[in-house]
Motif scaffolding. Structure first.
Motif, short mmCIF file in Angstrom:
data_model
loop_
_atom_site.label_atom_id
_atom_site.label_comp_id
_atom_site.label_asym_id
_atom_site.label_seq_id
_atom_site.Cartn_x
_atom_site.Cartn_y
_atom_site.Cartn_z
N PRO A 100 -4.46 7.92 -16.47
CA PRO A 100 -3.34 7.84 -17.42
C PRO A 100 -2.01 7.44 -16.76
CG PRO A 100 -4.58 9.85 -17.81
CD PRO A 100 -5.13 9.23 -16.55
N THR A 101 -1.81 7.83 -15.50
CA THR A 101 -0.56 7.49 -14.82
C THR A 101 -0.71 6.31 -13.87
OG1 THR A 101 -0.98 9.01 -12.99
CG2 THR A 101 0.22 9.89 -14.90
N ASN A 102 -1.90 5.71 -13.83
CA ASN A 102 -2.20 4.61 -12.91
C ASN A 102 -1.91 5.04 -11.47
OD1 ASN A 102 -3.11 2.11 -12.15
ND2 ASN A 102 -1.13 1.12 -12.38
N GLY A 103 -2.39 6.22 -11.12
CA GLY A 103 -2.16 6.76 -9.79
C GLY A 103 -3.37 7.51 -9.29
N PHE A 104 -3.15 8.26 -8.22
CA PHE A 104 -4.23 9.07 -7.66
C PHE A 104 -3.65 10.32 -7.03
CE2 PHE A 104 -2.85 6.30 -4.28
CZ PHE A 104 -2.92 7.06 -3.14
N VAL A 105 -4.50 11.32 -6.88
CA VAL A 105 -4.12 12.60 -6.31
C VAL A 105 -5.02 12.87 -5.10
CG1 VAL A 105 -3.99 15.08 -6.74
CG2 VAL A 105 -3.41 13.48 -8.55
N ALA A 155 1.43 0.82 1.84
CA ALA A 155 2.23 0.03 0.89
C ALA A 155 2.98 -1.08 1.60
CB ALA A 155 3.20 0.95 0.16
N ARG A 156 3.53 -0.78 2.74
CA ARG A 156 4.26 -1.82 3.48
C ARG A 156 3.31 -2.89 4.00
NH1 ARG A 156 7.38 0.79 7.81
NH2 ARG A 156 8.58 1.58 6.08
N MET A 157 2.14 -2.48 4.46
CA MET A 157 1.18 -3.42 5.00
C MET A 157 0.69 -4.40 3.93
SD MET A 157 -2.45 -2.66 6.93
CE MET A 157 -1.74 -1.26 7.74
N TYR A 158 0.49 -3.90 2.71
CA TYR A 158 -0.04 -4.75 1.64
C TYR A 158 1.04 -5.23 0.68
CZ TYR A 158 -4.72 -3.83 3.23
OH TYR A 158 -5.87 -3.80 3.99
N ARG A 159 2.30 -4.93 0.97
CA ARG A 159 3.46 -5.39 0.19
C ARG A 159 3.35 -5.04 -1.29
NH1 ARG A 159 3.56 -11.08 3.27
NH2 ARG A 159 4.51 -10.32 5.18
N GLU A 200 5.26 4.73 -5.68
CA GLU A 200 6.04 5.95 -5.63
C GLU A 200 5.07 7.08 -5.32
OE1 GLU A 200 7.84 7.03 -9.34
OE2 GLU A 200 6.13 6.34 -10.49
N HIS A 201 5.58 8.12 -4.68
CA HIS A 201 4.72 9.27 -4.37
C HIS A 201 5.54 10.54 -4.51
CE1 HIS A 201 6.55 9.71 -0.37
NE2 HIS A 201 6.55 8.39 -0.34
N TYR A 202 4.85 11.58 -4.93
CA TYR A 202 5.47 12.89 -5.09
C TYR A 202 4.42 13.94 -4.79
CZ TYR A 202 7.79 16.88 -7.15
OH TYR A 202 8.36 18.11 -7.33
N ARG A 203 4.70 14.76 -3.81
CA ARG A 203 3.77 15.79 -3.35
C ARG A 203 2.42 15.18 -3.01
NH1 ARG A 203 5.56 21.33 -4.20
NH2 ARG A 203 7.58 21.19 -5.23
N ASN A 204 1.37 15.43 -3.80
CA ASN A 204 0.05 14.88 -3.49
C ASN A 204 -0.37 13.80 -4.47
OD1 ASN A 204 -0.29 16.66 -5.62
ND2 ASN A 204 -2.32 17.30 -4.96
N PHE A 226 1.37 3.10 -8.44
CA PHE A 226 2.07 1.83 -8.36
C PHE A 226 3.28 1.81 -9.29
CE2 PHE A 226 -2.14 -0.32 -7.23
CZ PHE A 226 -1.81 -0.40 -5.88
N LEU A 227 4.33 1.13 -8.87
CA LEU A 227 5.50 0.91 -9.73
C LEU A 227 5.32 -0.35 -10.57
CD1 LEU A 227 8.42 1.79 -7.30
CD2 LEU A 227 7.60 3.10 -9.25
#
Length: 89
Positions: free
Chosen positions: A26-31, A57-61, A65-69, A73-74
Motif C-alpha cells: 500500500p505504501t510502495n515500500g518495505f519493512v 539509493a545513491r548507487m542506483y540513483r 525516504e526511510h523512517y525507522r525500519n 520510493f519517492l
C-alpha cells in the motif's frame, strides 16, 4: 521495490545484520524486521539500515525516504533490463 529491498537486505546481511524483509504494497515500500523477532529495530540496527538504504539509493540513483525500519520510493521506478532503475514518466 522488491529488487531495491533485496539489495538493501543483502547489504545488511553481508555486514552481519540478520534481517527479514516484509513488502508493504500500500505504501510502495518495505519493512525490515530482525530475525530474532519483534517489530522494532535496536538503535544500532536502525542506523545500519539507514546507511544501507542511502548507499543503495545513491548507487542506483533513486530517491527514497526511510523512517525507522521502513523505506520507500519517492518516485515510481521500473527495473531496466540491465538491472538499473528507470523513472516511470
Amino acid at each position: 521495490m522488491e529488487y531495491f529491498a533485496t539489495l538493501v537486505l543483502k547489504a545488511l546481511r553481508k555486514h552481519g545484520w540478520p534481517a527479514k524483509l516484509e513488502l508493504d504494497y500500500p505504501t510502495n515500500g518495505f519493512v525490515i524486521v530482525p530475525v530474532d523477532g519483534g517489530d522494532t529495530l535496536p538503535p544500532d540496527f536502525e542506523e545500519a539500515f539507514a546507511i544501507a538504504v542511502r548507499i543503495v539509493a545513491r548507487m542506483y540513483r533513486v530517491e527514497v525516504e526511510h523512517y525507522r525500519n521502513w523505506a520507500g520510493f519517492l518516485r515510481e521506478y521500473r527495473v531496466a533490463p540491465g538491472g538499473h532503475f528507470r523513472e516511470v514518466k
